[in-house]
Structure formats: C-alpha cells, structure tokens
Design an enzyme around this catalytic site. Sequence first.
Site, PDB file in Angstrom:
ATOM      1  N   ARG A 133      58.089  37.027  30.643  1.00 45.02           N
ATOM      2  CA  ARG A 133      58.073  37.525  31.866  1.00 45.02           C
ATOM      3  C   ARG A 133      58.002  36.494  32.888  1.00 45.02           C
ATOM      4  O   ARG A 133      58.725  37.038  33.962  1.00 45.02           O
ATOM      5  CB  ARG A 133      56.968  38.627  31.866  1.00 45.02           C
ATOM      6  CG  ARG A 133      57.298  39.843  31.201  1.00 45.02           C
ATOM      7  CD  ARG A 133      56.098  40.845  31.227  1.00 45.02           C
ATOM      8  NE  ARG A 133      55.083  40.251  30.523  1.00 45.02           N
ATOM      9  CZ  ARG A 133      54.463  40.614  29.493  1.00 45.02           C
ATOM     10  NH1 ARG A 133      55.124  41.571  28.683  1.00 45.02           N
ATOM     11  NH2 ARG A 133      53.545  40.068  28.954  1.00 45.02           N
ATOM     12  N   GLU A 136      43.281  35.066  20.993  1.00 44.97           N
ATOM     13  CA  GLU A 136      42.032  35.936  20.659  1.00 44.97           C
ATOM     14  C   GLU A 136      41.934  35.734  18.925  1.00 44.97           C
ATOM     15  O   GLU A 136      40.866  35.474  18.668  1.00 44.97           O
ATOM     16  CB  GLU A 136      41.969  37.307  20.982  1.00 44.97           C
ATOM     17  CG  GLU A 136      40.758  38.162  21.044  1.00 44.97           C
ATOM     18  CD  GLU A 136      40.915  39.224  21.802  1.00 44.97           C
ATOM     19  OE1 GLU A 136      41.801  39.493  22.209  1.00 44.97           O
ATOM     20  OE2 GLU A 136      39.822  40.327  21.402  1.00 44.97           O
TER      21      GLU A 136
HETATM   22  P1  AMP Z   1      46.341  34.791  29.136  1.00 43.91           P
HETATM   23  O1  AMP Z   1      46.529  33.585  28.165  1.00 43.91           O
HETATM   24  O2  AMP Z   1      45.073  35.302  28.421  1.00 43.91           O
HETATM   25  O3  AMP Z   1      45.887  34.549  30.413  1.00 43.91           O
HETATM   26  O4  AMP Z   1      47.395  35.867  29.007  1.00 43.91           O
HETATM   27  C1  AMP Z   1      48.307  35.694  29.514  1.00 43.91           C
HETATM   28  C2  AMP Z   1      49.800  36.120  28.854  1.00 43.91           C
HETATM   29  O5  AMP Z   1      49.518  37.314  28.249  1.00 43.91           O
HETATM   30  C3  AMP Z   1      50.483  36.574  30.129  1.00 43.91           C
HETATM   31  O6  AMP Z   1      51.857  36.077  29.906  1.00 43.91           O
HETATM   32  C4  AMP Z   1      50.534  37.974  30.144  1.00 43.91           C
HETATM   33  O7  AMP Z   1      51.915  38.468  30.062  1.00 43.91           O
HETATM   34  C5  AMP Z   1      49.885  38.559  28.807  1.00 43.91           C
HETATM   35  N1  AMP Z   1      48.982  39.391  28.839  1.00 43.91           N
HETATM   36  C6  AMP Z   1      47.407  39.167  28.853  1.00 43.91           C
HETATM   37  N2  AMP Z   1      46.685  40.188  28.764  1.00 43.91           N
HETATM   38  C7  AMP Z   1      47.479  41.167  29.435  1.00 43.91           C
HETATM   39  C8  AMP Z   1      47.228  42.419  29.699  1.00 43.91           C
HETATM   40  N3  AMP Z   1      45.970  43.113  29.828  1.00 43.91           N
HETATM   41  N4  AMP Z   1      48.452  43.227  30.072  1.00 43.91           N
HETATM   42  C9  AMP Z   1      49.637  42.505  30.303  1.00 43.91           C
HETATM   43  N5  AMP Z   1      49.965  41.209  30.022  1.00 43.91           N
HETATM   44  C10 AMP Z   1      48.869  40.714  29.524  1.00 43.91           C
END
Ligand code: AMP
Length: 171
Positions: free
Chosen positions: A59, A96
Amino acid sequence: MDDLKNIIRDIPDFPKKGIIFKDVTTLLADAKSYQRMIDLLAHRYIGEKIDQIVGIEARGFILGAALAYKLGTGITLVRKSGKLPYKTHRVTYDLEYGSDVLEIHEDAFKSGDRVIIADDLLATGGTMAAVIQLLDRAGAELVECAFLAELEFLNGRSKLPDGKVFSLLKF
Ligand code: AMP
C-alpha cells in the site's frame, strides 16, 4: 480531516481475532478522498529538497507513487524477499509471530539523497524501523516517514527517530 477518517472502513477480527483492520481501500477508491490525501501530504513537502520517495510494498506504493509524481521526484521500492531483480540490501524484522524480510536495491540512492518513506499505516512501527535500517545501509538521509494514518495506542513512534514521523490521521 474527519471525512478522510470516516471513509476508512474498520474490519473486526481481520486477519485474526482481536485485530481491527483499517481498510483503506474505501478511501483509495473515492476520487476526492484519494486526491485530498495526496494533496495534503504533498503540501507538507513542497519547497523542501526531496530526492526520492520510498514506497513500502504494497500500500506504500499507492501513496508513494502519487506523492513522487506530485513532488517531481522518483520513487524507490522496498519489497518483500525475492522480488527485486538486482543486488539488494536485506533486513529481517520481527512480526507478532515469526519474522519477515524486506529488501532495497543496493544502488537505489546517491550518497546523501534526501528521502521520504511512505506507507499507509503506522501500527507497532516494526516495519518502518526496518526500512530505516535499509536506508542507512543504502546511504540515504531520512527526511520524514509519512503515513496516511497512525494507531496511536500502539505507540509505534517510540521505535522511530524523534521528530521524523508524520501521520495525516490519528486513531
Ligand atoms: P507495523 O510494522 O506494526 O507498524 O505494521 C505496519 C504495516 O502493517 C503497515 O504496512 C500496515 O499496512 C499493516 N497493518 C498493521 N496493523 C494494521 C491494521 N490494524 N490495519 C491495517 N493495516 C495494518
């Protein structure tokens, strides 16, 4: 900004129980919202010296490409493992459950290129922190990480450099 917030759709229990997934496809599919999102982000950087936008698969490409076009820069892709054809820098980062790999072409930047990294959502910050490592190795200078939205309760900012994180919308 509430119009942009409200058009993002919440999907409970996706991809697994307990997660509320922020579905931005509803915003992207709406011409006015998509244009407004890009205009608002681009406005922040107009007049600054920016050499490249970096988009994170997948995205982040959609934000990054429109932003690059608007700012008159190129776009560099950060992709999942095995997708980029030339020599790459690789970074492994924790999810995770388990881990994942992101890559960037070794010759993506000229030394000191000033770069903005674009992604749709800041959650825990793990993905963006990994991309910043790739930028360091590839010799770019980070100007800012630009997100459409941020899940503030996950405090992803704490994993990222102070003062270099911008999100248009906060949940
Ligand atoms: P993070 O590494 O945890 O900051 O996760 C970031 C990536 O995971 C981003 O590229 C988001 O597109 C996706 N992502 C994580 N959590 C969500 C959520 N609750 N809703 C949508 N996309 C998420």
